[in-house]
Design a protein around this motif. Structure first.
Motif, short mmCIF file in Angstrom:
data_model
loop_
_atom_site.label_atom_id
_atom_site.label_comp_id
_atom_site.label_asym_id
_atom_site.label_seq_id
_atom_site.Cartn_x
_atom_site.Cartn_y
_atom_site.Cartn_z
N GLU A 75 50.38 10.64 27.42
CA GLU A 75 50.27 11.98 26.86
C GLU A 75 51.61 12.71 26.93
O GLU A 75 52.00 13.42 25.99
CB GLU A 75 49.20 12.78 27.61
N ALA A 76 52.30 12.58 28.06
CA ALA A 76 53.60 13.25 28.21
C ALA A 76 54.60 12.71 27.19
O ALA A 76 55.35 13.48 26.57
CB ALA A 76 54.13 13.06 29.62
N ALA A 77 54.60 11.40 27.00
CA ALA A 77 55.51 10.80 26.02
C ALA A 77 55.15 11.24 24.61
O ALA A 77 56.02 11.55 23.79
CB ALA A 77 55.46 9.27 26.14
N ALA B 31 34.43 8.88 31.58
CA ALA B 31 33.18 8.78 32.34
C ALA B 31 33.45 8.77 33.84
O ALA B 31 32.59 9.15 34.64
CB ALA B 31 32.41 7.53 31.93
N GLY B 32 34.65 8.34 34.25
CA GLY B 32 34.97 8.27 35.67
C GLY B 32 35.91 9.37 36.14
O GLY B 32 36.35 9.37 37.28
N LEU B 33 36.22 10.34 35.27
CA LEU B 33 37.13 11.41 35.65
C LEU B 33 36.41 12.48 36.46
O LEU B 33 35.23 12.75 36.24
CB LEU B 33 37.75 12.05 34.41
N GLY B 34 37.14 13.08 37.40
CA GLY B 34 36.63 14.26 38.10
C GLY B 34 36.75 15.48 37.21
O GLY B 34 37.33 15.43 36.12
N MET B 35 36.23 16.59 37.71
CA MET B 35 36.22 17.81 36.90
C MET B 35 37.64 18.25 36.55
O MET B 35 37.90 18.70 35.42
CB MET B 35 35.49 18.91 37.67
N GLU B 36 38.58 18.12 37.50
CA GLU B 36 39.93 18.59 37.25
C GLU B 36 40.59 17.81 36.12
O GLU B 36 41.12 18.38 35.17
CB GLU B 36 40.79 18.49 38.53
N ASN B 37 40.54 16.47 36.21
CA ASN B 37 41.15 15.67 35.16
C ASN B 37 40.38 15.78 33.84
O ASN B 37 40.98 15.67 32.76
CB ASN B 37 41.23 14.20 35.59
N VAL C 80 40.50 18.03 28.32
CA VAL C 80 40.03 19.03 27.35
C VAL C 80 41.19 19.89 26.87
O VAL C 80 41.31 20.19 25.67
CB VAL C 80 38.92 19.90 27.97
N VAL C 81 42.06 20.30 27.79
CA VAL C 81 43.21 21.13 27.42
C VAL C 81 44.13 20.36 26.48
O VAL C 81 44.66 20.93 25.51
CB VAL C 81 43.97 21.59 28.68
N LEU D 85 46.21 19.46 20.98
CA LEU D 85 46.29 18.64 19.77
C LEU D 85 45.62 19.37 18.60
O LEU D 85 46.14 19.37 17.48
CB LEU D 85 45.61 17.29 20.01
N GLN D 86 44.49 20.00 18.87
CA GLN D 86 43.79 20.75 17.84
C GLN D 86 44.64 21.91 17.34
O GLN D 86 44.68 22.21 16.14
CB GLN D 86 42.46 21.27 18.39
N THR D 87 45.35 22.57 18.26
CA THR D 87 46.23 23.67 17.87
C THR D 87 47.34 23.19 16.95
O THR D 87 47.68 23.85 15.95
CB THR D 87 46.85 24.32 19.13
#
Length: 371
Positions: A119-121, A307-313, A318-319, A324-326
């Motif tokens: 994502e950073a790249a 499916a295995g991500l915690g709420m923070e990740n 989502v952000v 990307l939507q923006t």
């Protein structure tokens, strides 16, 4: 046994007290006094013996009690030590469990997403892609303007369109008509005169770039106005002609800008794919955006990952999608702006055409009235 004997002595002393008192009361004179002394000696001896016996009993009891309490103290100390050891162990276990829980929570909260590097790249590459696409668009628009304003020979320009088609984009039907010896690669046949060959792909090869530019030329200005000789331009009529070319270019540029923007979005940018960690070294801006979309919606691995991500990740993901939507919304805004410009240009031309007819009739009427 010793305790039993001591008790018997106590009973005997008691009987002496009773008996001695009776004898002393019943006797008289010297005989009575001797009996009293003898009884006193016996009482004294009995008391002394009894005292020793009681002291022995008390000492024995004291030793017995001390021994019992010693065992009790030892047992209490043993139990206390065991409880202390248990308490310390329990505290250590609870502390370890707390640290493990804190570590797990911290890992879920602060551990980077598995796609972080990608994502950073991709985010860094997006800025490079926008700049590269803008540069390509300027280049294509410049070429379109040159065709409109600086074509020395219209016949040669149109003839080049024919030659390019025959040499590079010949179809089987062209070959059947004898226009070329053999048809071009199936992917390139009629690519200069088909919109789908230009728009239905996300990235171009060098041959496809040339075909896309030829397609834009065929749509926007296939037969450019030929320039007049330089010495003619100094006359009023010559200046009017050049002004007419400027007007033609201004209006044609609206259409050219929209089509060239589509071509620029699909033009590969050197090193962009490698910088964005894609499997191709050179990709277009549209291809980079497509990888961001397809890498989620069409990727089973992405669904498995979230499916295995915690709420923070999960919130980070989502952000990223919102970002990307923006970006896509901004692209949509620019496209809408180009559409608005095309519609406004069409309206201006329609108004001019309608006005030209009416004003010509009004001019003729005014000329007749003025004679």
């Amino acid at each position: 046994m010793k305790t039993k004997n001591n008790l018997v002595a106590l009973i005997f002393i008691s009987s002496l007290f009773v008996q001695g008192s009776a004898d002393a009361c019943c006797g008289d004179g010297k005989e009575a006094a001797g009996a009293a002394i003898k009884a006193g000696d016996l009482v004294s001896q009995a008391i002394s013996s009894a005292t020793s016996a009681i002291a022995a009993v008390l000492e024995h009891l004291n030793l017995t009690i001390l021994t019992g309490f010693g065992k009790l103290y030892a047992e209490i100390e043993k139990q206390t030590a065991a409880m202390r050891t248990f308490a310390e162990g329990n505290a250590a276990v609870q502390s370890q469990m707390h640290m493990e829980r804190a570590r797990a929570e911290a890992q879920l909260r602060y551990e980077p997403s598995p796609r972080q590097c990608f994502e950073a790249a991709g985010g860094a590459g997006a800025g490079v892609a926008s700049a590269g696409a803008a540069q390509a668009l300027r280049s294509y628009n410049t070429d379109s303007a040159k065709r409109t304003l600086f074509t020395p020979n219209t016949s040669a320009a149109v003839g080049k369109l024919y030659d390019d088609h025959v040499n590079n984009y010949c179809s089987q039907q062209d070959a059947d008509l004898g226009r070329c010896s053999r048809p071009a690669d199936p992917a390139m046949q009629n690519a200069d005169v088909r919109a789908d060959a230009t728009l239905n792909t996300s990235s171009y090869t060098p041959d496809q770039i040339a075909a896309a530019q030829a397609f834009v030329t065929n749509v926007v200005n296939p037969m450019p106005t030929q320039n007049i000789p330089k010495n003619w331009e100094s006359t009023n009529q010559g200046k009017t002609f050049v002004a007419g070319q400027y007007i033609e270019q201004a209006r044609a540029s609206v259409a050219a800008n929209s089509l060239n923007a589509a071509v620029a979005e699909r033009t590969p940018i050197q090193g962009l794919g490698a910088a964005a960690m894609l499997n191709k070294a050179d990709v277009s801006r549209l291809e980079l955006m497509e990888s961001q979309v397809r890498g989620r919606f069409e990727s089973p691995a992405w669904y498995k990952m979230i499916a295995g991500l915690g709420m923070e990740n999960m919130m980070r993901e989502v952000v990223k999608i919102m970002a990307l939507q923006t970006s896509m919304d901004f692209d949509r805004y620019k496209k809408t702006e180009r559409i608005e410009a095309v519609l406004a240009t069409q309206l201006a031309i329609s108004v001019e055409q309608d006005s030209a007819v009416r004003m010509r009739e009004l001019r003729n009427a005014a000329a007749k009235a003025g004679r």
